[in-house]
Scaffold this active site. Structure first.
Site, PDB file in Angstrom:
ATOM      1  N   GLU A   1      85.405  78.660  87.766  1.00 38.19           N
ATOM      2  CA  GLU A   1      86.398  79.165  88.289  1.00 38.19           C
ATOM      3  C   GLU A   1      87.757  78.895  87.603  1.00 38.19           C
ATOM      4  OE1 GLU A   1      86.064  77.820  92.573  1.00 38.19           O
ATOM      5  OE2 GLU A   1      84.391  79.624  93.037  1.00 38.19           O
TER       6      GLU A   1
ATOM      7  N   GLU B   1      77.904  82.743  93.198  1.00 37.72           N
ATOM      8  CA  GLU B   1      77.569  81.265  94.476  1.00 37.72           C
ATOM      9  C   GLU B   1      77.674  81.863  95.570  1.00 37.72           C
ATOM     10  OE1 GLU B   1      80.539  77.947  93.904  1.00 37.72           O
ATOM     11  OE2 GLU B   1      80.253  78.083  91.827  1.00 37.72           O
TER      12      GLU B   1
HETATM   13  C1  GAL Z   1      83.200  77.171  94.717  1.00 39.87           C
HETATM   14  C2  GAL Z   1      83.260  75.506  93.326  1.00 39.87           C
HETATM   15  C3  GAL Z   1      81.688  75.432  93.360  1.00 39.87           C
HETATM   16  C4  GAL Z   1      81.833  74.752  94.933  1.00 39.87           C
HETATM   17  C5  GAL Z   1      81.432  75.809  95.409  1.00 39.87           C
HETATM   18  C6  GAL Z   1      81.870  75.622  97.168  1.00 39.87           C
HETATM   19  O1  GAL Z   1      84.108  77.566  94.902  1.00 39.87           O
HETATM   20  O2  GAL Z   1      82.923  76.815  92.359  1.00 39.87           O
HETATM   21  O3  GAL Z   1      81.329  74.280  92.082  1.00 39.87           O
HETATM   22  O4  GAL Z   1      82.568  73.522  94.969  1.00 39.87           O
HETATM   23  O5  GAL Z   1      83.291  76.525  95.964  1.00 39.87           O
HETATM   24  O6  GAL Z   1      82.132  76.115  98.367  1.00 39.87           O
END
Ligand code: GAL
Length: 686
Positions: free
Chosen positions: A158, A322
């Site tokens: 990110e 994710e």
């Molecule tokens: C994302 C990040 C992850 C984790 C996640 C939690 O933005 O890439 O590492 O922190 O959020 O929602």
């Protein structure tokens, strides 16, 4: 677009299901690492992003490396048939590095050097950080490049933010010198130098924008934002040098984001530029399902918009890299997904073009800030809880969707999204402070098509426009000459173009066009928009259109007609009776202008007329009530149809043609019941 060829973005011909796996947090618990492998199979998972924040484990001291644990993890995943998306660890640094090389630490816009801590906070210019990152990535590529488990590179994590240190200032000045051909006058012209005596007489006087310094020169702010995107990409390009060299056939991605509270595309980086540097678009989606300010369907529509934007960046399937199987830990309220929502929200991503459902994260941390963030495996380590079972169900479902992998979503309609224009518009001290809402406005236009099951590409300005029957360009405040010429050509060749209020106001330097609207736009639209009126929140106007009256808020443009047909007019105020909506034939096409911010029912009326005229229809006909979304992926042989109930009530849907349920293999026809949050995936031969 009519591309029915499949595009496989990785060598996997199956849907990826898995997520971020951080075994480095559990190395002193071999029992847990063994359990992971057992549970991965029970959860029907097959792909894991490994090593994202593992630098302090991989290189605990400078020059001392420890890869054995990772060898083991990758082998173990491979043994159960899993694949690995191997991360480069640059998203967070070990403490020894910040201590020994303070230049890697970021400086904020107040010129304060940050302390070590957190993550995603290094200087993108720092030669030390670039060198260290490249060295680490080379070691990873050399060690794992030939491992059969390696599916893709997950570069950093990110990317975002900006650094204002001296190294970045110097690079910014060099970037400007190159952009303006070493011509300071050209820079002063572009930045409207004499305003408030801001003329620069030497390059060394240039500083990045700051709340305690320069913040009123819009050309500077815009160039700085462009620089930040370019500098981030340059850091990324530096990271991937060894990956391209050693593993030329392994695709490279980095996870893109959204701005989550309002669920709009990520604002700080121009992903249309970044997209050219990655092989696969991937993004992290965290919608606040079941929130108390919007309906589930409203939120689903916004997710669909971002999916269609990110998919269109490369016109190929993307990856959901994710998501949470249950809840997050950073919304203002962290509500659990209700039963069924996990399957529905996951399949929505697939419906819009994702070839994966991946999570943050596989196993919940025991300590630190993410210990309450949802994960597949909870602190109870059990496969029997609700969340684990819902994840396993997603896995079982995805296993039946291999035919969908690689398929596209051809669209007749495109909406144009532009990061630069949004930056410039937000910077503009004018209009309404809280009502510009460019991304949200685009989502409002998108909504009509989403509700009518019409596929949309959300494209950016470099895209080829010619294949679309309808191109919608709301609030394109900043337009350069090239885009104007391309829009003109599009209409001349038969395209139907819709533009709205606050479009075509400034050029690429955020300098206004002089002498009225750009002559080419006047020619195409047959109008000259002469004034934009901004409303207080309680102000309203009305527009008469097609025999009905629609409410207008926020913005109204006063229009001089120069050949256009008046389709709608204002009801009130000093411009009562003057044109609010116009159309104009130009070449073989037609250009429509919507002068004000009109309510949703206007869009329904306006676009349904255009859809009929242009014979823009859903790919398949499924009758349904409000809040049910029908999205289609297609290849040469089949339509894969996702019918999704984004409401808290049962719905009746009706298939005009017999279809086959992809999961149960049953034939469905006529009326079918769809439970709360239920999704049906059906296919039909084209
Ligand atoms: C994302 C990040 C992850 C984790 C996640 C939690 O933005 O890439 O590492 O922190 O959020 O929602």
């Amino acid at each position: 677009m009519n591309n029915f060829d499949k595009t496989y973005v990785t060598d996997a011909k199956f849907m990826l299901h898995g997520g971020d796996y951080n075994p480095d947090q559990w190395l002193d618990r071999p029992d847990i690492l063994n359990d992971d492998i057992r549970l991965m199979q029970l959860a029907h998972t097959n792909a894991f992003s490994v090593g994202i924040f593992a630098w302090s484990t991989l290189e605990p001291k400078e020059g001392v490396y420890n890869f054995e644990w990772l060898d083991q993890i990758i082998d173990n995943i491979y043994k159960i048939g899993g694949r690995v998306i191997l991360a480069t660890p640059s998203g967070a640094r070990p403490a020894w590095m910040s201590q020994k090389y303070p230049e890697v630490l970021r400086v904020n816009e107040y010129r304060q050097k940050q302390l070590h801590g957190g993550r995603h906070n290094h200087c993108f210019t720092s030669p030390v950080y670039r060198e260290k990152t490249q060295k680490m990535n080379r070691m990873l590529a050399e060690r794992y490049g030939k491992h059969p488990a390696l599916l893709m590179w997950h570069v950093s994590n990110e990317y975002g933010g900006e650094c204002h240190c001296d190294l970045c200032q110097e690079d910014f000045r060099n970037w400007l010198k190159e952009k303006y051909n070493n011509d300071l006058k050209a820079l002063n012209d572009a930045w409207w130098g004499p305003f408030w005596s801001h003329t620069i007489s030497d390059w060394s006087q240039i500083e990045s924008p700051s709340p305690i310094g320069e913040n009123a020169v819009h050309g500077l702010t815009l160039d700085w934002k462009r620089f930040v995107t370019d500098q981030t990409i340059s850091f990324f390009e530096n990271e991937i040098v060894p990956l391209r060299e050693i593993t030329p056939n392994i695709p490279v991605t980095t996870n893109f984001m959204a701005d989550t509270f309002d669920l709009i595309p990520f604002q700080s980086l121009d992903y249309s530029k970044f997209a050219k540097h990655v092989d696969v678009i991937s993004w992290d989606a965290y919608p606040a399902w079941h929130n108390d300010w919007e309906s589930t369907a409203d939120l689903a529509m916004k997710v669909g918009f971002i999916d269609d934007l990110y998919r269109s960046l490369k016109q190929q399937p993307f990856l959901l890299l994710e998501s949470t199987p249950s809840l997050v830990n950073w919304h203002s309220v962290n509500k659990a997904k209700r039963p069924g929502m996990h399957l529905l929200s996951s399949l929505q991503m697939v419906a819009h073009g994702s070839d994966s459902v991946m999570y943050f994260q596989w196993r919940k941390s025991r300590g630190s800030s993410e210990k309450f963030h949802g994960a597949v495996v909870d602190h109870d380590n059990s496969p029997n809880n609700r969340v684990f079972k819902e994840v396993a169900k997603v896995g079982e479902t995805l296993e039946k969707l291999s035919d969908v992998v690689g398929t596209n979503r051809p669209a007749d309609v495109a909406i144009l999204y532009d990061w630069e224009s949004n930056w410039a518009l937000n910077d503009a001290q004018g209009y309404g402070l809280d009502t510009k809402r460019y991304p949200q406005t685009l989502q409002e236009h998108y909504r009509t098509f989403w509700e009518n099951d019409i596929p949309v590409d959300v494209i950016t300005k470099e895209h080829d426009f010619s294949s679309y029957k309808l191109l919608i360009v709301p609030m394109l405040y900043l337009i350069n000459e090239e885009t104007i010429a391309r829009l003109k050509e599009y209409v001349a060749n038969g395209g139907k173009l819709v533009m709205t209020y606050i479009s075509g106001i400034v050029n690429e330097h955020d300098l206004t066009y002089l002498g009225g609207w750009h002559p080419d736009l006047q020619e195409v639209f047959g109008i000259n928009p002469v004034e934009t009126d901004t409303y207080y929140p309680k102000d309203e106007n009305r527009v008469h259109y097609n025999g009905k009256t629609y409410t207008l808020k926020d913005y109204a443009t006063i229009i001089d007609v120069k050949g256009a047909t008046v389709e709608g007019s204002y009801d009130q105020d000093f411009y009562a009776g003057t044109p609010a909506v116009t159309s104009h034939s130009f070449g073989k096409g037609k250009a429509y202008y919507i002068g004000g911010r009109l309510e949703h029912s206007f869009h329904e009326e306006f676009y349904s007329g255009l859809m009929e005229e242009l014979s823009i229809k859903p790919v398949v006909s499924v009758k349904h009530g409000k809040g049910v979304s029908v999205q289609v992926r297609q290849d040469h042989e089949k339509n894969y149809i996702f019918v999704m109930n984004f409401t808290e009530r049962q719905q009746m849907i009706f298939f005009d043609q017999p279809v086959r349920d992809v999961i149960t293999k049953e034939e469905l026809k006529g009326q079918v019941e769809l439970g709360i949050y239920e999704v049906k995936i059906v296919d039909e031969t084209r």
